[in-house]
Design a protein around this motif. Structure first.
Motif, mmCIF file in Angstrom:
data_model
loop_
_atom_site.group_PDB
_atom_site.id
_atom_site.type_symbol
_atom_site.label_atom_id
_atom_site.label_comp_id
_atom_site.label_asym_id
_atom_site.label_seq_id
_atom_site.Cartn_x
_atom_site.Cartn_y
_atom_site.Cartn_z
ATOM 1 N N LEU A 12 0.868 -1.162 0.000
ATOM 2 C CA LEU A 12 0.000 0.000 0.000
ATOM 3 C C LEU A 12 0.912 1.221 0.000
ATOM 4 O O LEU A 12 1.770 1.343 0.871
ATOM 5 N N GLU A 13 0.716 2.084 -0.967
ATOM 6 C CA GLU A 13 1.536 3.301 -1.034
ATOM 7 C C GLU A 13 0.714 4.507 -0.664
ATOM 8 O O GLU A 13 -0.448 4.625 -1.040
ATOM 9 N N LEU A 14 1.316 5.377 0.120
ATOM 10 C CA LEU A 14 0.694 6.665 0.370
ATOM 11 C C LEU A 14 1.778 7.727 0.209
ATOM 12 O O LEU A 14 2.933 7.374 0.043
ATOM 13 N N PRO A 15 1.401 9.002 0.227
ATOM 14 C CA PRO A 15 2.433 10.008 -0.005
ATOM 15 C C PRO A 15 3.585 9.853 0.984
ATOM 16 O O PRO A 15 3.386 9.865 2.194
ATOM 17 N N GLY A 16 4.781 9.639 0.459
ATOM 18 C CA GLY A 16 5.969 9.556 1.310
ATOM 19 C C GLY A 16 6.108 8.285 2.109
ATOM 20 O O GLY A 16 6.923 8.210 3.040
ATOM 21 N N ALA A 17 5.339 7.244 1.779
ATOM 22 C CA ALA A 17 5.482 5.997 2.542
ATOM 23 C C ALA A 17 5.032 4.805 1.704
ATOM 24 O O ALA A 17 4.117 4.912 0.897
ATOM 25 N N ILE A 18 5.720 3.693 1.931
ATOM 26 C CA ILE A 18 5.322 2.438 1.294
ATOM 27 C C ILE A 18 5.248 1.382 2.382
ATOM 28 O O ILE A 18 6.214 1.174 3.116
ATOM 29 N N CYS A 19 4.090 0.711 2.482
ATOM 30 C CA CYS A 19 3.902 -0.360 3.476
ATOM 31 C C CYS A 19 3.728 -1.663 2.714
ATOM 32 O O CYS A 19 2.943 -1.716 1.770
ATOM 33 N N SER A 20 4.460 -2.694 3.120
ATOM 34 C CA SER A 20 4.365 -3.959 2.402
ATOM 35 C C SER A 20 4.356 -5.155 3.327
ATOM 36 O O SER A 20 4.974 -5.130 4.391
ATOM 37 N N ILE A 21 3.671 -6.175 2.846
ATOM 38 C CA ILE A 21 3.740 -7.488 3.482
ATOM 39 C C ILE A 21 4.343 -8.402 2.422
ATOM 40 O O ILE A 21 3.850 -8.437 1.288
ATOM 41 N N LYS A 22 5.391 -9.081 2.782
ATOM 42 C CA LYS A 22 6.163 -9.780 1.755
ATOM 43 C C LYS A 22 6.590 -11.167 2.201
ATOM 44 O O LYS A 22 6.795 -11.424 3.378
ATOM 45 N N ASN A 23 6.764 -12.047 1.248
ATOM 46 C CA ASN A 23 7.306 -13.375 1.527
ATOM 47 C C ASN A 23 8.818 -13.303 1.721
ATOM 48 O O ASN A 23 9.401 -14.142 2.413
ATOM 49 N N ALA A 82 1.627 9.217 12.312
ATOM 50 C CA ALA A 82 3.027 9.675 12.434
ATOM 51 C C ALA A 82 3.174 11.034 11.759
ATOM 52 O O ALA A 82 3.903 11.903 12.238
ATOM 53 N N ARG A 83 2.484 11.208 10.654
ATOM 54 C CA ARG A 83 2.572 12.455 9.904
ATOM 55 C C ARG A 83 1.918 13.619 10.649
ATOM 56 O O ARG A 83 2.277 14.770 10.432
ATOM 57 N N ASN A 84 0.994 13.328 11.543
ATOM 58 C CA ASN A 84 0.433 14.386 12.400
ATOM 59 C C ASN A 84 1.473 14.886 13.389
ATOM 60 O O ASN A 84 1.399 16.010 13.871
ATOM 61 N N GLN A 85 2.452 14.029 13.687
ATOM 62 C CA GLN A 85 3.488 14.407 14.651
ATOM 63 C C GLN A 85 4.709 15.016 13.963
ATOM 64 O O GLN A 85 5.367 15.889 14.506
ATOM 65 N N THR A 86 5.018 14.485 12.787
ATOM 66 C CA THR A 86 6.202 14.939 12.050
ATOM 67 C C THR A 86 5.795 15.095 10.597
ATOM 68 O O THR A 86 5.528 14.102 9.929
ATOM 69 N N ALA A 87 5.745 16.329 10.121
ATOM 70 C CA ALA A 87 5.221 16.547 8.772
ATOM 71 C C ALA A 87 6.125 15.939 7.695
ATOM 72 O O ALA A 87 5.645 15.361 6.728
ATOM 73 N N GLU A 88 7.436 16.071 7.904
ATOM 74 C CA GLU A 88 8.348 15.681 6.836
ATOM 75 C C GLU A 88 9.083 14.393 7.151
ATOM 76 O O GLU A 88 9.992 14.385 8.003
ATOM 77 N N PHE A 89 8.709 13.322 6.486
ATOM 78 C CA PHE A 89 9.512 12.106 6.536
ATOM 79 C C PHE A 89 9.123 11.221 5.374
ATOM 80 O O PHE A 89 8.048 11.367 4.788
ATOM 81 N N GLN A 90 10.013 10.300 5.037
ATOM 82 C CA GLN A 90 9.687 9.221 4.106
ATOM 83 C C GLN A 90 9.837 7.935 4.907
ATOM 84 O O GLN A 90 10.745 7.829 5.730
ATOM 85 N N ALA A 91 8.955 6.976 4.659
ATOM 86 C CA ALA A 91 9.055 5.734 5.421
ATOM 87 C C ALA A 91 8.790 4.533 4.534
ATOM 88 O O ALA A 91 7.983 4.591 3.606
ATOM 89 N N VAL A 92 9.495 3.461 4.835
ATOM 90 C CA VAL A 92 9.182 2.157 4.246
ATOM 91 C C VAL A 92 9.015 1.186 5.400
ATOM 92 O O VAL A 92 9.852 1.148 6.305
ATOM 93 N N VAL A 93 7.910 0.479 5.418
ATOM 94 C CA VAL A 93 7.664 -0.535 6.444
ATOM 95 C C VAL A 93 7.415 -1.848 5.714
ATOM 96 O O VAL A 93 6.547 -1.927 4.849
ATOM 97 N N GLN A 94 8.206 -2.865 6.045
ATOM 98 C CA GLN A 94 8.011 -4.172 5.424
ATOM 99 C C GLN A 94 7.907 -5.222 6.517
ATOM 100 O O GLN A 94 8.742 -5.263 7.414
ATOM 101 N N HIS A 95 6.898 -6.093 6.406
ATOM 102 C CA HIS A 95 6.763 -7.204 7.354
ATOM 103 C C HIS A 95 6.744 -8.503 6.575
ATOM 104 O O HIS A 95 6.078 -8.602 5.535
ATOM 105 N N LYS A 96 7.452 -9.454 7.084
ATOM 106 C CA LYS A 96 7.502 -10.750 6.395
ATOM 107 C C LYS A 96 6.366 -11.646 6.887
ATOM 108 O O LYS A 96 5.968 -11.595 8.060
ATOM 109 N N VAL A 111 13.199 5.100 7.979
ATOM 110 C CA VAL A 111 12.598 6.437 8.001
ATOM 111 C C VAL A 111 13.674 7.470 7.688
ATOM 112 O O VAL A 111 14.762 7.427 8.262
ATOM 113 N N SER A 112 13.351 8.385 6.815
ATOM 114 C CA SER A 112 14.254 9.512 6.587
ATOM 115 C C SER A 112 13.511 10.793 6.915
ATOM 116 O O SER A 112 12.287 10.884 6.746
ATOM 117 N N SER A 113 14.263 11.765 7.399
ATOM 118 C CA SER A 113 13.660 13.018 7.835
ATOM 119 C C SER A 113 14.760 14.073 7.800
ATOM 120 O O SER A 113 15.933 13.731 7.788
#
Lengths: 156, 99
Positions: A12-23, A82-96, A111-113
């Motif tokens: 699932l992609e949203l502005p400045g972030a990508i969340c994934s569930i992966k094998n 998270a974006r309500n707390q910190t406006a500027e960041f890029q994030a990638v979250v991956q769970h296996k 996370v980059s900021s």
């Protein structure tokens, strides 16, 4: 090993972030590359790996399942919070999902900021919220025990 | 409960983790009344359907949350007010352990 039909890969992609569930999780260098931004001076990564013991018992492996469509929605909600707390960041979250052996990673968060304080905070916030809310389950297998008796863990 | 054998309404119930291990299944399709069927009734129906072979199911359901069409049902929500219609996907959400 029962595998729910809903426990599948997904992104699932949203502005400045990508969340994934992966094998299979991406190599960490790729994930760092994904969040890197010339405007930002800090990159923080977290990697969660399978420990070899729990309360004196030897862990042989972990197994993860997800209700992927809902887990991804929940991850997106966490990013928005998270974006309500910190406006500027890029994030990638991956769970296996599937089997994760001892020493292997189950979750990666990058996370980059602009600055380090926000990067550390956002990474930790995302991790704690993922553990608290995301619809993913972990089963722990111990040496010498019948696999059919392996317990599903709870984070509460 | 009256027979639902002529019902054309069905829901899908998804099981994960301890719920699926206990029952030995990951999902099932269940006929429901076309109107007026709620989540509280579903819970009772599942217990009735499975408890004989799975006596721990009630306890598992009591300690689980629910989702309906991939939206969580709030902990404070009255399950009798969560209505379930044809085609809905309900999931038993056992305490999570991701990360």
């Amino acid at each position: 090993m029962l595998s729910p039909g809903s426990s599948v890969e997904g992104t699932l992609e949203l502005p400045g972030a990508i969340c994934s569930i992966k094998n299979t999780l991406d190599p960490i260098e790729n994930t760092i590359e994904q969040v890197s931004d010339d405007r930002f001076g800090a990159v923080v990564t977290f990697i969660g790996t399978t420990r070899n013991s729990f309360q004196g018992k030897v862990v042989t492996k972990l197994e993860y399942q997800a209700y992927t469509k809902l887990a991804l929605k929940t991850m997106a909600t966490i990013i928005t919070e998270a974006r309500n707390q910190t406006a500027e960041f890029q994030a990638v979250v991956q769970h296996k999902i599937g089997v994760v052996g001892v020493g292997e990673p189950s979750i990666v968060i990058a996370v980059s900021s602009p600055h380090r304080k926000e990067a550390f905070h956002t990474c930790e916030f995302i991790l704690e919220e993922v553990k608290r809310k995301v619809q993913i389950w972990k089963r722990e297998y111990y040496e010498g025990e019948d696999e059919r008796q392996a317990e599903w863990k709870s984070n509460v | 409960m009256s027979s639902t054998s002529t019902s054309t309404a069905h829901i899908t119930v998804l099981y994960f983790a301890a719920a699926s291990t206990t029952l030995g299944i990951t999902e099932e399709k269940i006929p429901i009344p076309e109107k007026g069927f709620d989540l509280s009734q579903l819970k009772d129906l599942l217990v009735e359907r499975h408890s004989r072979d799975n006596p721990t199911l009630r306890k598992i359901l009591d300690s689980s949350q629910w989702s309906v069409d991939a939206e969580m049902v709030g902990d404070d929500e009255d399950l009798t007010k969560v209505e379930l219609g044809d085609g809905v996907e309900v999931a038993v959400i056992c305490p999570v352990s991701g990360g």
